[in-house]
Motif scaffolding. Structure first.
Motif, PDB file in Angstrom:
ATOM      1  N   ASN A   1      34.594  48.227  69.251  1.00  0.00           N
ATOM      2  CA  ASN A   1      35.126  46.858  69.174  1.00  0.00           C
ATOM      3  C   ASN A   1      36.384  46.697  70.023  1.00  0.00           C
ATOM      4  O   ASN A   1      36.586  45.645  70.663  1.00  0.00           O
ATOM      5  CB  ASN A   1      35.432  46.486  67.717  1.00  0.00           C
ATOM      6  N   LEU A   2      37.229  47.718  70.045  1.00  0.00           N
ATOM      7  CA  LEU A   2      38.431  47.647  70.880  1.00  0.00           C
ATOM      8  C   LEU A   2      38.074  47.700  72.361  1.00  0.00           C
ATOM      9  O   LEU A   2      38.625  46.948  73.174  1.00  0.00           O
ATOM     10  CB  LEU A   2      39.392  48.786  70.532  1.00  0.00           C
ATOM     11  N   LEU A   3      37.150  48.579  72.724  1.00  0.00           N
ATOM     12  CA  LEU A   3      36.736  48.674  74.129  1.00  0.00           C
ATOM     13  C   LEU A   3      36.063  47.396  74.593  1.00  0.00           C
ATOM     14  O   LEU A   3      36.160  47.026  75.764  1.00  0.00           O
ATOM     15  CB  LEU A   3      35.790  49.858  74.323  1.00  0.00           C
ATOM     16  N   GLY A   4      35.375  46.708  73.658  1.00  0.00           N
ATOM     17  CA  GLY A   4      34.702  45.457  73.994  1.00  0.00           C
ATOM     18  C   GLY A   4      35.587  44.241  73.888  1.00  0.00           C
ATOM     19  O   GLY A   4      35.123  43.104  74.056  1.00  0.00           O
ATOM     20  N   LEU A   5      36.875  44.451  73.593  1.00  0.00           N
ATOM     21  CA  LEU A   5      37.850  43.362  73.481  1.00  0.00           C
ATOM     22  C   LEU A   5      37.478  42.368  72.392  1.00  0.00           C
ATOM     23  O   LEU A   5      37.814  41.185  72.463  1.00  0.00           O
ATOM     24  CB  LEU A   5      38.015  42.638  74.831  1.00  0.00           C
ATOM     25  N   LEU A   6      36.764  42.851  71.378  1.00  0.00           N
ATOM     26  CA  LEU A   6      36.449  42.024  70.214  1.00  0.00           C
ATOM     27  C   LEU A   6      37.572  42.085  69.188  1.00  0.00           C
ATOM     28  O   LEU A   6      37.647  41.256  68.280  1.00  0.00           O
ATOM     29  CB  LEU A   6      35.146  42.493  69.564  1.00  0.00           C
ATOM     30  N   ASP A   7      38.450  43.066  69.323  1.00  0.00           N
ATOM     31  CA  ASP A   7      39.566  43.262  68.407  1.00  0.00           C
ATOM     32  C   ASP A   7      40.729  43.818  69.214  1.00  0.00           C
ATOM     33  O   ASP A   7      40.557  44.249  70.358  1.00  0.00           O
ATOM     34  CB  ASP A   7      39.160  44.227  67.282  1.00  0.00           C
ATOM     35  N   GLU A   8      41.927  43.788  68.637  1.00  0.00           N
ATOM     36  CA  GLU A   8      43.090  44.313  69.325  1.00  0.00           C
ATOM     37  C   GLU A   8      43.635  45.527  68.584  1.00  0.00           C
ATOM     38  O   GLU A   8      43.577  45.587  67.352  1.00  0.00           O
ATOM     39  CB  GLU A   8      44.167  43.244  69.455  1.00  0.00           C
ATOM     40  N   PRO A   9      44.167  46.498  69.313  1.00  0.00           N
ATOM     41  CA  PRO A   9      44.708  47.686  68.657  1.00  0.00           C
ATOM     42  C   PRO A   9      46.007  47.374  67.934  1.00  0.00           C
ATOM     43  O   PRO A   9      46.697  46.403  68.254  1.00  0.00           O
ATOM     44  CB  PRO A   9      44.933  48.651  69.817  1.00  0.00           C
ATOM     45  N   SER A  10      46.342  48.220  66.962  1.00  0.00           N
ATOM     46  CA  SER A  10      47.640  48.096  66.292  1.00  0.00           C
ATOM     47  C   SER A  10      48.761  48.569  67.198  1.00  0.00           C
ATOM     48  O   SER A  10      49.878  48.043  67.152  1.00  0.00           O
ATOM     49  CB  SER A  10      47.631  48.913  64.994  1.00  0.00           C
ATOM     50  N   SER A  11      48.468  49.571  68.025  1.00  0.00           N
ATOM     51  CA  SER A  11      49.429  50.054  69.019  1.00  0.00           C
ATOM     52  C   SER A  11      48.672  50.855  70.077  1.00  0.00           C
ATOM     53  O   SER A  11      47.484  51.145  69.926  1.00  0.00           O
ATOM     54  CB  SER A  11      50.517  50.921  68.366  1.00  0.00           C
ATOM     55  N   GLY A  12      49.374  51.200  71.136  1.00  0.00           N
ATOM     56  CA  GLY A  12      48.733  51.914  72.238  1.00  0.00           C
ATOM     57  C   GLY A  12      48.295  50.962  73.333  1.00  0.00           C
ATOM     58  O   GLY A  12      48.442  49.740  73.224  1.00  0.00           O
ATOM     59  N   ASP A  13      47.732  51.527  74.396  1.00  0.00           N
ATOM     60  CA  ASP A  13      47.359  50.742  75.575  1.00  0.00           C
ATOM     61  C   ASP A  13      45.881  50.917  75.905  1.00  0.00           C
ATOM     62  O   ASP A  13      45.330  52.011  75.773  1.00  0.00           O
ATOM     63  CB  ASP A  13      48.187  51.177  76.784  1.00  0.00           C
ATOM     64  N   TYR A  14      45.282  49.810  76.371  1.00  0.00           N
ATOM     65  CA  TYR A  14      43.889  49.841  76.814  1.00  0.00           C
ATOM     66  C   TYR A  14      43.814  49.162  78.174  1.00  0.00           C
ATOM     67  O   TYR A  14      44.155  47.989  78.315  1.00  0.00           O
ATOM     68  CB  TYR A  14      42.991  49.136  75.803  1.00  0.00           C
ATOM     69  N   PHE A  15      43.372  49.932  79.164  1.00  0.00           N
ATOM     70  CA  PHE A  15      43.199  49.410  80.515  1.00  0.00           C
ATOM     71  C   PHE A  15      41.704  49.273  80.806  1.00  0.00           C
ATOM     72  O   PHE A  15      40.951  50.244  80.687  1.00  0.00           O
ATOM     73  CB  PHE A  15      43.827  50.356  81.535  1.00  0.00           C
ATOM     74  N   PHE A  16      41.287  48.071  81.175  1.00  0.00           N
ATOM     75  CA  PHE A  16      39.897  47.819  81.565  1.00  0.00           C
ATOM     76  C   PHE A  16      39.891  47.382  83.021  1.00  0.00           C
ATOM     77  O   PHE A  16      40.489  46.366  83.378  1.00  0.00           O
ATOM     78  CB  PHE A  16      39.277  46.735  80.677  1.00  0.00           C
ATOM     79  N   ASN A  17      39.209  48.165  83.858  1.00  0.00           N
ATOM     80  CA  ASN A  17      39.224  47.904  85.299  1.00  0.00           C
ATOM     81  C   ASN A  17      40.652  47.743  85.813  1.00  0.00           C
ATOM     82  O   ASN A  17      40.964  46.820  86.585  1.00  0.00           O
ATOM     83  CB  ASN A  17      38.385  46.668  85.635  1.00  0.00           C
ATOM     84  N   ASP A  18      41.532  48.638  85.344  1.00  0.00           N
ATOM     85  CA  ASP A  18      42.942  48.687  85.738  1.00  0.00           C
ATOM     86  C   ASP A  18      43.753  47.490  85.254  1.00  0.00           C
ATOM     87  O   ASP A  18      44.909  47.314  85.677  1.00  0.00           O
ATOM     88  CB  ASP A  18      43.089  48.809  87.269  1.00  0.00           C
TER      89      ASP A  18
END
Length: 229
Positions: free
Chosen positions: A49-66
């Motif tokens: 769900n986080l990788l699919g941008l259906l939800d947001e993380p509580s903390s940390g970073d997610y880069f999709f296509n930079d």
């Protein structure tokens, strides 16, 4: 294509705080076919769900296509999903009141494409999944394997670079399950990046690489032979 840094997801109620993901660091390159494995409750679907941008993380970073998605609101996440990410679910998630054609067309309508462009893309997707003869049927008139074909057609109709599959064969018998896995393999060979959550070592065998989760964290390998049961 995908890079996470110390990704965490917490769920809180008045009584308890549950850590679903605890410091996830993964890298997935464009064109990979990755299986995410682990026991029930280890955080596999939460990660998807986080990788699919259906939800947001509580903390940390997610880069999709930079693109750093940290702090994105729902509108920004939805805009980035469009045309970039397709989803395939265990329960198919087709709309019973819509025909096969209409189910596949739905994401294109959200993208605001013209009728002619939508028709061409849907027909191409139907041909790709060998479902053209069923274009005017409703989901309940199809077998489980056929419904999953439609779901995959819907996921790829916008030429998404990334397909996220959550237990895509979970409701199918072995023959239809292998059919679906062969379709995903074919899509991957054509350049689509696939991240698949699965309990099945058999299905994971179709992937190029496995990521093992346990208690919300990535581990090197399972500790027991029945880790996935």
């Amino acid at each position: 294509m995908i890079r996470t840094q110390n990704l965490k997801k917490l769920y809180q109620t008045k009584e308890i705080e549950t850590t679903a993901l605890n410091g996830i660091n993964i890298n997935i390159k464009k064109g990979e076919f990755v299986a995410v494995m682990g026991p029930s409750g280890c955080g596999k679907s939460t990660l998807l769900n986080l990788l699919g941008l259906l939800d947001e993380p509580s903390s940390g970073d997610y880069f999709f296509n930079d693109i750093d998605t940290s702090g994105f609101n729902e509108r920004k996440r939805a805009a980035l999903r469009k045309g970039n990410i397709g989803f395939v679910f265990q329960n198919f998630n087709l709309i019973d009141e819509l025909t096969v054609f209409e189910n596949i067309e739905l994401p294109l309508m959200y993208m605001g494409l013209s009728n002619d462009v939508r028709k061409k893309k849907v027909e191409d997707s139907l041909q790709r999944m060998s479902m053209m003869p069923r274009r005017n049927h409703f989901p309940q008139q199809l077998s489980g394997g056929q419904q999953q074909r439609v779901a995959i057609a819907r996921a790829v109709v916008a030429d998404a670079d990334l397909i996220l599959a959550d237990e895509p064969t979970g409701n199918l018998d072995s023959d239809h399950g292998d059919e679906v896995m062969n379709l995903l393999t074919e899509l991957n060979q054509q350049g689509t990046t696939i991240v698949m959550v699965t309990h099945s070592p058999h299905d994971a065998g179709f992937s190029n690489r496995r990521i093992h989760l346990f208690d919300g964290a990535v581990i090197e390998k399972p500790a027991e032979k029945d880790f996935y049961v």
